[in-house]
Write a protein that holds these residues in place. Structure first.
Motif, PDB file in Angstrom:
ATOM      1  N   UNK A  99      24.470  29.811  34.839  1.00  0.00           N
ATOM      2  CA  UNK A  99      24.054  31.226  34.922  1.00  0.00           C
ATOM      3  C   UNK A  99      24.424  31.894  36.239  1.00  0.00           C
ATOM      4  N   UNK A 100      24.846  31.104  37.257  1.00  0.00           N
ATOM      5  CA  UNK A 100      25.071  31.672  38.586  1.00  0.00           C
ATOM      6  C   UNK A 100      26.546  31.745  38.978  1.00  0.00           C
ATOM      7  N   UNK A 101      27.428  31.223  38.140  1.00  0.00           N
ATOM      8  CA  UNK A 101      28.814  31.087  38.593  1.00  0.00           C
ATOM      9  C   UNK A 101      29.510  32.424  38.831  1.00  0.00           C
ATOM     10  N   UNK A 137      28.649  32.326  45.233  1.00  0.00           N
ATOM     11  CA  UNK A 137      28.059  31.103  44.677  1.00  0.00           C
ATOM     12  C   UNK A 137      29.158  30.065  44.456  1.00  0.00           C
ATOM     13  N   UNK A 138      28.886  28.841  44.938  1.00  0.00           N
ATOM     14  CA  UNK A 138      29.798  27.726  44.729  1.00  0.00           C
ATOM     15  C   UNK A 138      28.962  26.476  44.503  1.00  0.00           C
ATOM     16  N   UNK A 171      38.397  28.226  48.754  1.00  0.00           N
ATOM     17  CA  UNK A 171      37.596  29.114  47.916  1.00  0.00           C
ATOM     18  C   UNK A 171      36.672  30.005  48.719  1.00  0.00           C
ATOM     19  N   UNK A 172      36.418  31.208  48.191  1.00  0.00           N
ATOM     20  CA  UNK A 172      35.515  32.146  48.864  1.00  0.00           C
ATOM     21  C   UNK A 172      34.256  32.419  48.061  1.00  0.00           C
ATOM     22  N   UNK A 173      34.216  31.986  46.818  1.00  0.00           N
ATOM     23  CA  UNK A 173      33.043  32.257  45.989  1.00  0.00           C
ATOM     24  C   UNK A 173      33.001  33.672  45.451  1.00  0.00           C
ATOM     25  N   UNK A 174      34.129  34.402  45.526  1.00  0.00           N
ATOM     26  CA  UNK A 174      34.165  35.796  45.058  1.00  0.00           C
ATOM     27  C   UNK A 174      35.069  35.985  43.837  1.00  0.00           C
ATOM     28  N   UNK A 175      35.906  35.001  43.556  1.00  0.00           N
ATOM     29  CA  UNK A 175      36.889  35.162  42.488  1.00  0.00           C
ATOM     30  C   UNK A 175      36.284  35.441  41.131  1.00  0.00           C
TER      31      UNK A 175
END
Length: 419
Positions: A360-362, A367-368, A379-383
């Motif tokens: 539910x958080x991806x 969020x990683x 990775x930046x967790x924004x893609x």
């Protein structure tokens, strides 16, 4: 800050509700007043205009409305007031005193001896104006008088109820204003917290590459005698961190524009299969370097109205994500076909997968699931947050299915006939 804002909103909401309530009650009072007195005035004027003198006596013309509470008096040119209908002496005396105060051609309200009277003075307009029943008199005007005590009492009662109701309603209005202000503050507080979290996460993410660049550059300055070949590792690290920071800043700008509703789509007919082919070509070197099999199965004749650059960005994000979490020897498959009135795009990998509690958080920003591994892979967790925005902006839907240790599948549905 939020407490003061809530108080201001409560006061503002309460004042608006109170003003609306007062205006409504004023309109209701005016309507009731006009309905009550317009009827009485109409009957009085009707009866007064129906009075006509013929040979010194009154002969009603037409069939006027009759109301037993209305009294008719005649005013002479000499100021005398006579009654064509016989009253008791006391009544006549009072009526004469009241009638003497009304101006010609007007409808007025007067209070006398604890009662309220409504009076209409209608000029007599017929040629035969001699009245000689109770003494000869030239009639100048006909005066109609009505006792309006019940109407006045009704209006007073309504006014009292209105005032009391307003005072009582003030408490309900204040409570309602507070509740509305509290409810209105919920999305504001949530947006504020998201912004604070966003700024905090962005600062943290930017700090890491800046620290890497700074520390490596400082170490290089400490050893100016070393050659480029000797400092190659540090130079590579600086380039990698600079690239990562550039990517992070670009993603942050994209999300900032989306939050401000400034990131608009440039819609045009596009061939989705062509876009997928261009994105896949970018990852072919990665296929050889990491030893991952990349298979594409796409219908070559699928077109839709969309933003070409954003769709390319979407496919790149999903493929990049798949390569990050797929080990050597794994497989990545991308499908594209028509599904009813939508175009289906599916990116499936045999990577590490996502644990159920993280699903539910991806799509949340920064969020990683495995933060250390994500940072190592750049990775930046924004893609995925950007990917979701692109899909939703195209009125589509994105669905993720994953099983830890077996891989993940991202499925996108884009409507073909998007208006």
């Amino acid at each position: 800050m939020f407490l003061n804002t809530r108080r201001k909103l409560t006061v503002l909401n309460s004042l608006v509700f109170l003003l609306i309530f007062i205006i409504f009650m004023a309109i209701l009072y005016s309507y009731l007043y006009s309905r009550l007195f317009n009827r009485i005035d109409g009957v009085m004027l009707s009866q007064a205009k129906s009075i006509r003198l013929v040979n010194g006596r009154i002969v009603p013309s037409g069939r006027p409305l009759f109301d037993p509470r209305i009294f008719i008096l005649l005013r002479g040119t000499d100021g005398r007031i006579l009654n064509p209908i016989h009253f008791q002496p006391a009544e006549l005396e009072n009526l004469e005193k009241i009638a003497a105060t009304v101006n010609a051609g007007t409808v007025e309200t007067r209070e006398y001896d604890g009662h309220t009277f409504r009076m209409a003075n209608v000029p007599y307009c017929y040629a035969d104006n001699i009245y000689n029943v109770d003494g000869e008199m030239l009639v100048q005007a006909v005066i109609a008088i009505s006792v309006v005590d019940p109407e006045v009492e009704l209006l007073r009662s309504f006014l009292v109820i209105t005032v009391v109701g307003t005072l009582v309603s003030m408490f309900a209005i204040i409570i309602a204003g507070y509740l509305l202000a509290k409810r209105a503050m919920i999305p504001i507080q949530a947006a504020w917290l998201r912004q604070q979290q966003f700024v905090s996460d962005a600062s943290h993410e930017l700090r890491s590459p800046i620290t890497g660049i700074y520390s490596n550059a400082e170490l290089m300055l400490r050893h100016p005698e070393r050659t480029i070949e000797q400092e190659r590792n540090r130079i590579d690290t600086i380039i990698e961190e600079s690239t990562r920071m550039t990517k992070l800043i670009a993603n942050l700008l994209t999300l900032a524009r989306t939050d401000a509703n400034k990131a608009e789509l440039h819609l045009e007919p596009v061939n989705i299969s062509k876009i997928i082919a261009e994105a896949v070509a970018r990852f072919r070197p990665m296929e050889e370097i990491k030893g991952i099999s990349l298979n594409v199965m796409a219908n070559p004749n699928l077109e839709l109205l969309a933003d070409k650059e954003r769709l390319h960005q979407l496919v790149v994000i999903l493929l990049d994500n798949a390569f990050k979490y797929t080990s050597q020897g794994g497989q990545i498959r991308i499908y594209c076909s028509r599904a009813d009135k939508s175009i289906l795009i599916s990116v499936e990998d045999t990577g590490s997968g996502i644990v159920p509690e993280h699903l539910p958080k991806i799509f949340d920003r920064f969020f990683r699931g495995d933060k250390a591994r994500s940072r190592e892979s750049g990775g930046t967790g924004l893609g995925l947050a950007i990917a979701k925005w692109i899909v939703e902006k195209h009125k589509g839907k994105i669905v993720v299915e994953s099983e830890p240790g077996k891989g993940s599948r991202f499925t996108i549905y884009l409507p073909m006939n998007r208006s």
